[in-house]
Design an enzyme around this catalytic site. Structure first.
Site, PDB file in Angstrom:
ATOM      1  N   ALA A  48      39.151 -23.180  38.615  1.00 32.30           N
ATOM      2  CA  ALA A  48      38.510 -23.502  37.337  1.00 32.30           C
ATOM      3  C   ALA A  48      38.042 -22.203  36.688  1.00 32.30           C
ATOM      4  O   ALA A  48      37.970 -21.166  37.335  1.00 32.30           O
ATOM      5  CB  ALA A  48      37.324 -24.421  37.585  1.00 32.30           C
ATOM      6  N   GLY A  74      40.561 -26.057  41.312  1.00 31.43           N
ATOM      7  CA  GLY A  74      41.243 -26.838  40.280  1.00 31.43           C
ATOM      8  C   GLY A  74      42.743 -26.603  40.273  1.00 31.43           C
ATOM      9  O   GLY A  74      43.527 -27.492  39.917  1.00 31.43           O
ATOM     10  N   GLU A 128      44.117 -28.841  42.810  1.00 33.08           N
ATOM     11  CA  GLU A 128      43.975 -30.223  42.311  1.00 33.08           C
ATOM     12  C   GLU A 128      45.072 -30.557  41.301  1.00 33.08           C
ATOM     13  O   GLU A 128      45.585 -31.675  41.276  1.00 33.08           O
ATOM     14  CB  GLU A 128      42.574 -30.418  41.706  1.00 33.08           C
ATOM     15  CG  GLU A 128      41.493 -30.438  42.786  1.00 33.08           C
ATOM     16  CD  GLU A 128      40.084 -30.615  42.243  1.00 33.08           C
ATOM     17  OE1 GLU A 128      39.422 -31.573  42.623  1.00 33.08           O
ATOM     18  OE2 GLU A 128      39.661 -29.774  41.425  1.00 33.08           O
ATOM     19  N   GLU A 175      35.504 -24.819  46.660  1.00 38.91           N
ATOM     20  CA  GLU A 175      34.321 -25.093  45.812  1.00 38.91           C
ATOM     21  C   GLU A 175      33.010 -25.075  46.578  1.00 38.91           C
ATOM     22  O   GLU A 175      31.965 -24.710  46.037  1.00 38.91           O
ATOM     23  CB  GLU A 175      34.472 -26.464  45.121  1.00 38.91           C
ATOM     24  CG  GLU A 175      35.463 -26.493  43.986  1.00 38.91           C
ATOM     25  CD  GLU A 175      36.893 -26.757  44.430  1.00 38.91           C
ATOM     26  OE1 GLU A 175      37.717 -27.064  43.561  1.00 38.91           O
ATOM     27  OE2 GLU A 175      37.197 -26.652  45.633  1.00 38.91           O
TER      28      GLU A 175
END
Length: 698
Positions: free
Chosen positions: A63, A102, A105, A125
């Site tokens: 992210a 992310g 993901e 994370e």
């Protein structure tokens, strides 16, 4: 479609390429670009398969954490992933470099994944005090099973391509990401292979649904080191939801967990630490474009505990080392200890079985200082006394090649004084490693008065190369970490004279989150070291001296502030110590009082923060965050409290200044008076963080 994401069609295969240097982070522009390109490719009747890949050195590495705490910009990542997962055409993620957070993901929402041999995949994370917030806790257990998912999500460490292939996280290892991804997509189209949506595939959850201990044992193994941290347990709960709940409900549970953590003090502290570490590598006051000197070979003087640990750090990074001792005996002992350390790590599975031999082959042990002649960086790690260090640097000046960086691994001593022994003070600086040097991450890099900018840049870049966190500090007694620690030590000692016991003080400090209290730490280091130093300086410390006079030197003698059973490092309170303290106080005519845990915590922490304010005012540290980096990586400050200066801001500087003034008066100790900078910030209602922010004034 977008400046950072482009769509190309190669006959019936669409290739969507993210190109947002340096790490293709999932900024709003990247999310929007992927969304538009995917929509377009799905709508194109000519397209039968889609590949998602990235330009540059890596796949999507996570992210964009600079967006955290700001109003969300559409499209949200979840919206992008739903569009991809629901695509009627197969989508292949073609991964190289790292697919983290992310990024992984996104790959998990694709129907298939391929990766290059050197790729690494993970959901780290938890290291920022968070859990994956875009389906990672629900899709990963379905891809690899709950056991490995717990390891990756609760532990936060990535896995390599081979492990990913074995676990079923990727379908194939490919040569080049774009070409490999495209070839795989063509194969899917030709074979008319059905789409694999992880959200609908519960096959790898069946065993843990039948026997939940598979999951709970994996969680217990991963959380045993998570003392005081919230995120690992929240992450484990979210993975548990994948086993217990349907996909959409699990997703909801994950989201709730993420939102709770993202606004928590712990995650704010951990994200702050992440940026503080990066900030510390930027050196204040060095001209832009200053290049590092080339370091092909390193020489280390002294094969004792520190020298050996430093040599191992270089060998671990593949840098050849010449390890120098004064005699064959000491050299043999030092080389033997390193060999043993490596073999023990290999036996535990910490390094490959062939690593000890490979790493030891990089370390050449020799006798005689003249052997520094080929080294580009020389690190002196001899006994911590000025006379010995000066003698070494005087000789180094004769033997070291021109332009070699000459570093002293000192924890207290004045580098300016040491540099005077040479005709090249511009090449001299401090590199203070922490013990054990092959494990501890911090390297305090001490900028002396005449240190050249390129020598400083060299020390910082080589520290990073050997996986250390560098923090540049100025010359003063004890630099940043030990100078602050000395203030804590002074108060710890005073508390014993007022009625506290070692175990009470240590319990408060460890409950706060530090790995050890001051008295257990003294026992570990050896109480005789401080005793000798006090005798040299003609200083008395009645309780500590009495312990040493009774032969209680700490762990090495089985007795110090605590007692230690044979072969054990567990510190056990000792009634004899209590008796010795009582007798000393009676002899000195001191009265005991009840000391509260709150007072102990304030007197352990606030004087250190006060010293931190003095360090900033003197310019010994360039930024409050540099002080925090020193404490996080050198002294085991709990990461979820962000570092002493960050923590001080959360407590409130006015409160800290008021309490220091109170203790200065109560204990008749003027050294506790609030430092001018602390007082000024407190009076103005400001924080230490405000010092790092650029001034708004024109």
């Amino acid at each position: 479609m977008s400046e950072v994401v482009k769509l190309e069609r190669h006959d019936n295969i669409a290739v969507v390429t993210v190109n947002s240097p340096p790490v293709n982070a999932l900024s709003a522009a990247v999310r929007g670009g992927i969304f538009e390109c995917m929509k377009s490719a799905i709508a194109d009747p000519q397209v039968q398969g889609i590949v998602l890949t990235c330009a540059g050195r890596t796949f999507i590495a996570g992210a964009d954490i600079t967006e955290f705490g700001k109003p969300p910009k559409p499209p949200g990542l979840a919206e992008v992933l739903v569009l991809m997962e629901d695509s009627p055409k197969p989508i292949v993620a073609a991964i190289h470099g790292t697919a983290l957070g992310g990024g992984l993901e996104v790959a998990l929402a694709c129907h298939y994944r391929v990766a290059t041999k050197d790729a690494r995949l993970g959901l780290p994370e938890v290291k920022l005090g968070l859990l994956p917030g875009a389906g990672g806790t629900q899709r990963l257990p379905r891809a690899v099973g709950p056991e490995l998912a717990v390891k990756m999500i609760v532990g936060g460490d990535p896995i390599g391509a081979d492990a990913a292939l074995k676990a079923g996280l990727i379908e194939e290892i490919v040569e080049g990401p774009a070409s490999g991804g495209e070839a795989f997509a063509r194969k899917l189209v030709a074979e008319k292979r059905p789409l694999r949506k992880l959200r609908d595939d519960d096959s790898k959850l069946a065993a843990a649904r039948a026997d939940r201990s598979i999951f709970t044992n994996a969680v217990a193994a991963m959380t045993k080191k998570a003392r005081g941290l919230e995120a690992p347990f929240a992450a484990a709960d979210a993975v548990g939801a994948a086993i217990d709940l349907p996909f959409d409900e699990g997703l909801k549970k994950e989201r709730e967990g993420f939102l709770k953590l993202v606004s928590s003090d712990q995650s704010k502290a951990q994200r702050y630490a992440f940026f503080a570490e990066r900030e510390a590598a930027k050196i204040a006051g060095v001209p832009d474009g200053t290049k590092s000197r080339n370091v092909a070979r390193v020489a280390i003087i002294g094969a004792g505990t520190m020298g050996g640990g430093i040599a191992m750090s270089f060998a671990n990074a593949g840098v050849p080392v010449t390890l120098i001792e004064t005699g064959e005996e000491q050299l043999k002992r030092g080389m033997g200890i390193m060999q043993k350390n490596y073999e023990a790590t290999a036996a535990r599975g910490g390094i490959p079985a062939d690593a000890p031999a490979k790493r030891m082959a990089l370390i050449t042990g020799v006798v005689g200082l003249e052997n520094v002649k080929d080294a580009d960086l020389v690190i002196e790690a001899v006994f911590e006394t000025m006379a010995v260090k000066k003698e070494v640097f005087g000789k180094l000046d004769q033997y070291a090649k021109p332009g070699a960086v000459l570093a002293s691994n000192t924890s207290y001593l004045n580098i300016d004084e040491i540099a005077k022994e040479t005709k090249r003070p511009q090449d001299v600086l401090g590199m203070h490693f922490f013990s054990p040097a092959n494990v501890m991450k911090l390297c305090e890099i001490v900028r002396a008065d005449k240190t050249a900018p390129d020598a400083l840049v060299t020390a910082v870049s080589i520290a990073r190369k050997i996986a250390k966190v560098p923090a540049v500090v100025g010359v003063c007694d004890g630099f940043v970490g030990n100078r602050m620690l000395a203030q804590r030590g002074k108060q710890a000692e005073k508390l014993l004279f007022e009625g506290a016991l070692p175990q009470q003080v240590d319990a408060v400090v460890t409950k706060f989150g530090m790995p050890m209290g001051p008295f257990a730490m003294g026992d570990l280091a050896g109480l005789d070291i401080g005793w000798r130093s006090r005798k040299d300086r003609g200083i008395k410390s009645e309780i500590a001296d009495a312990l040493c006079e009774a032969g209680r030197f700490g762990q090495k003698t089985g007795k110090g502030y605590y007692k230690y059973e044979q072969g054990s490092r567990a510190a056990l309170p000792d009634p004899e110590v209590e008796k010795l303290i009582d007798e000393t106080l009676a002899r000195l005519g001191r009265k005991k009082r009840v000391v509260s845990d709150d007072e102990i915590l304030e007197r352990m922490m606030y004087p250190m923060i006060n010293e931190g304010a003095k360090i900033l005012a003197e310019g010994i540290a360039a930024r409050p965050s540099d002080i925090d980096v020193v404490w996080l990586y050198g002294y085991g400050w709990p990461i979820y409290r962000g570092g002493p200066m960050f923590w001080a801001d959360t407590v409130g500087l006015k409160h800290i200044a008021d309490r220091l003034a109170f203790y200065a008066k109560e204990t008749n100790d003027p050294s506790l008076e609030p430092a001018p900078l602390l007082k000024k910030l407190a009076d103005e209602g400001k924080t230490f963080a405000s010092l790092a922010a650029p001034s708004k004034a024109a």
